[in-house]
Motif scaffolding. Structure first.
Motif, PDB file in Angstrom:
ATOM      1  N   ALA A 178      18.899  13.603  12.150  1.00 13.58           N
ATOM      2  CA  ALA A 178      20.263  13.913  12.568  1.00 13.58           C
ATOM      3  C   ALA A 178      20.287  14.512  13.972  1.00 13.58           C
ATOM      4  O   ALA A 178      21.115  14.137  14.808  1.00 13.58           O
ATOM      5  CB  ALA A 178      20.911  14.869  11.571  1.00 13.58           C
ATOM      6  N   SER A 179      19.390  15.440  14.249  1.00  8.73           N
ATOM      7  CA  SER A 179      19.366  16.064  15.572  1.00  8.73           C
ATOM      8  C   SER A 179      18.994  15.059  16.658  1.00  8.73           C
ATOM      9  O   SER A 179      19.554  15.096  17.759  1.00  8.73           O
ATOM     10  CB  SER A 179      18.378  17.237  15.589  1.00  8.73           C
ATOM     11  OG  SER A 179      18.848  18.295  14.778  1.00  8.73           O
ATOM     12  N   VAL A 180      18.071  14.175  16.351  1.00  7.75           N
ATOM     13  CA  VAL A 180      17.697  13.146  17.318  1.00  7.75           C
ATOM     14  C   VAL A 180      18.884  12.230  17.592  1.00  7.75           C
ATOM     15  O   VAL A 180      19.175  11.875  18.747  1.00  7.75           O
ATOM     16  CB  VAL A 180      16.484  12.350  16.816  1.00  7.75           C
ATOM     17  CG1 VAL A 180      16.222  11.141  17.712  1.00  7.75           C
ATOM     18  CG2 VAL A 180      15.248  13.240  16.750  1.00  7.75           C
ATOM     19  N   GLY A 212      20.799   9.533   9.356  1.00  7.56           N
ATOM     20  CA  GLY A 212      21.186  10.813   9.924  1.00  7.56           C
ATOM     21  C   GLY A 212      22.228  11.551   9.113  1.00  7.56           C
ATOM     22  O   GLY A 212      22.577  12.689   9.444  1.00  7.56           O
ATOM     23  N   HIS A 213      22.742  10.906   8.038  1.00  3.57           N
ATOM     24  CA  HIS A 213      23.754  11.533   7.167  1.00  3.57           C
ATOM     25  C   HIS A 213      24.912  12.083   7.991  1.00  3.57           C
ATOM     26  O   HIS A 213      25.380  13.203   7.764  1.00  3.57           O
ATOM     27  CB  HIS A 213      23.114  12.636   6.310  1.00  3.57           C
ATOM     28  CG  HIS A 213      21.975  12.169   5.467  1.00  3.57           C
ATOM     29  ND1 HIS A 213      22.135  11.361   4.359  1.00  3.57           N
ATOM     30  CD2 HIS A 213      20.627  12.373   5.581  1.00  3.57           C
ATOM     31  CE1 HIS A 213      20.959  11.091   3.814  1.00  3.57           C
ATOM     32  NE2 HIS A 213      20.025  11.677   4.538  1.00  3.57           N
ATOM     33  N   ALA A 235      29.466  -1.239   7.877  1.00  3.30           N
ATOM     34  CA  ALA A 235      29.327  -1.137   6.430  1.00  3.30           C
ATOM     35  C   ALA A 235      28.089  -0.341   6.048  1.00  3.30           C
ATOM     36  O   ALA A 235      28.128   0.520   5.148  1.00  3.30           O
ATOM     37  CB  ALA A 235      29.274  -2.533   5.809  1.00  3.30           C
ATOM     38  N   GLU A 236      26.978  -0.597   6.726  1.00  6.98           N
ATOM     39  CA  GLU A 236      25.746   0.119   6.408  1.00  6.98           C
ATOM     40  C   GLU A 236      25.810   1.575   6.865  1.00  6.98           C
ATOM     41  O   GLU A 236      25.303   2.468   6.186  1.00  6.98           O
ATOM     42  CB  GLU A 236      24.553  -0.588   7.041  1.00  6.98           C
ATOM     43  CG  GLU A 236      24.247  -1.944   6.429  1.00  6.98           C
ATOM     44  CD  GLU A 236      23.921  -1.854   4.947  1.00  6.98           C
ATOM     45  OE1 GLU A 236      23.111  -0.975   4.557  1.00  6.98           O
ATOM     46  OE2 GLU A 236      24.487  -2.631   4.158  1.00  6.98           O
ATOM     47  N   ALA A 237      26.437   1.829   8.003  1.00 12.36           N
ATOM     48  CA  ALA A 237      26.544   3.200   8.502  1.00 12.36           C
ATOM     49  C   ALA A 237      27.390   4.069   7.595  1.00 12.36           C
ATOM     50  O   ALA A 237      27.120   5.263   7.416  1.00 12.36           O
ATOM     51  CB  ALA A 237      27.122   3.205   9.913  1.00 12.36           C
ATOM     52  N   SER A 238      28.426   3.472   7.000  1.00  7.98           N
ATOM     53  CA  SER A 238      29.380   4.235   6.196  1.00  7.98           C
ATOM     54  C   SER A 238      29.160   4.096   4.701  1.00  7.98           C
ATOM     55  O   SER A 238      29.826   4.773   3.907  1.00  7.98           O
ATOM     56  CB  SER A 238      30.805   3.780   6.519  1.00  7.98           C
ATOM     57  OG  SER A 238      30.980   2.400   6.211  1.00  7.98           O
TER      58      SER A 238
END
Length: 255
Positions: free
Chosen positions: A74-76, A109-110, A151-154
């Motif tokens: 997530a930070s990256v 990265g949630h 779609a994959e991101a969400s």
């Protein structure tokens, strides 16, 4: 007459990109973040992720978002998002096996669990990019690729398909013709046309996409004079088993 660059969807997308830039300005990877020099990159390159707002060269940007083994992914992601989002919109991100890989990176990265302001900036960027793609006659990234990414991101397909339903103009329909032509081989083999990050979601996503295509595509494609063969292949999606592959219009696909 309004120029293309001043259309409402372009204005919305520019605002979303600016919001991402402001929201994630000054962010860095964790001071103790590490990665393998052999497989990811040098110590000097790693240091760049710990310095805010420095542009990465395209190859380093690619290796950074593609890597699956960050201690704090997530930070990256937050570190690279201002540059990464612009590169995506301009078609400068070219995964080896499909834009869904970008969606997988965002999902790792949630981002939907980030602080509200950050999550909202990412969400608006995805929706603004999708809305603009549907109105752009020649988008830098094809509509079917942006859909897979979103779609994959969400982890959901429904809102992106719903947005496509509401856009019934010529450009959106032309994108539907292109997407249907790209999808038909996989869907007729009961396969999702992109790689799902979660295997358990693959069948549900394929079923939803197929049902949506059967329901919404034929009338729109007919209006746009899509090839008769493509219309038949969408019709075949509504058939099962022998009824599908014994139909006189079965294209002879082998899997």
């Amino acid at each position: 007459m309004m120029s293309f660059d001043q259309t409402p969807t372009r204005i919305r997308l520019d605002a979303a990109l600016n919001r991402v830039a402001i929201t994630f300005r000054g962010m860095t990877a964790r001071p103790d973040e590490d990665n393998c020099e052999c497989h990811w990159g040098s110590a000097e390159e790693l240091v760049q992720l710990k310095v805010p707002d420095v542009e990465l060269d395209p190859d380093l940007l690619r290796r950074t978002w593609e890597a699956v083994d960050w201690d704090d992914h997530a930070s990256v992601l937050r570190r690279i998002l201002p540059q990464f989002s612009r590169a995506l919109v301009h078609g400068l991100v070219e995964p080896f096996s499909g834009m869904e890989k970008v969606g997988h990176s965002l999902a790792r990265g949630h981002w939907q669990q980030w602080p509200a302001e950050q999550a909202a900036a990412v969400r608006e960027f995805l929706h603004a990019w999708w809305a603009h793609t549907l109105t752009d006659p020649d988008p830098a990234v094809p509509a079917h690729e942006v859909l897979a990414l979103c779609a994959e991101a969400s982890a959901t397909l429904s809102p992106w398909l719903h947005a496509w339903e509401t856009q019934t103009h010529t450009v959106a329909d032309q994108h539907l013709v292109g997407a249907a032509a790209h999808w038909e081989y996989d869907l007729l083999g009961d396969q999702l046309p992109w790689e799902a990050r979660n295997w358990d979601d693959q069948e549900e996503t394929r079923t939803e996409l197929t049902a949506w295509l059967i329901r919404h595509a034929p009338a729109r494609l007919h209006t746009r004079n899509a090839p008769a063969e493509l219309l038949h292949r969408i019709r075949l999606l509504g058939l099962d088993g022998p009824a599908r592959w014994e139909d006189p219009h079965w294209p002879g696909h082998r899997y």
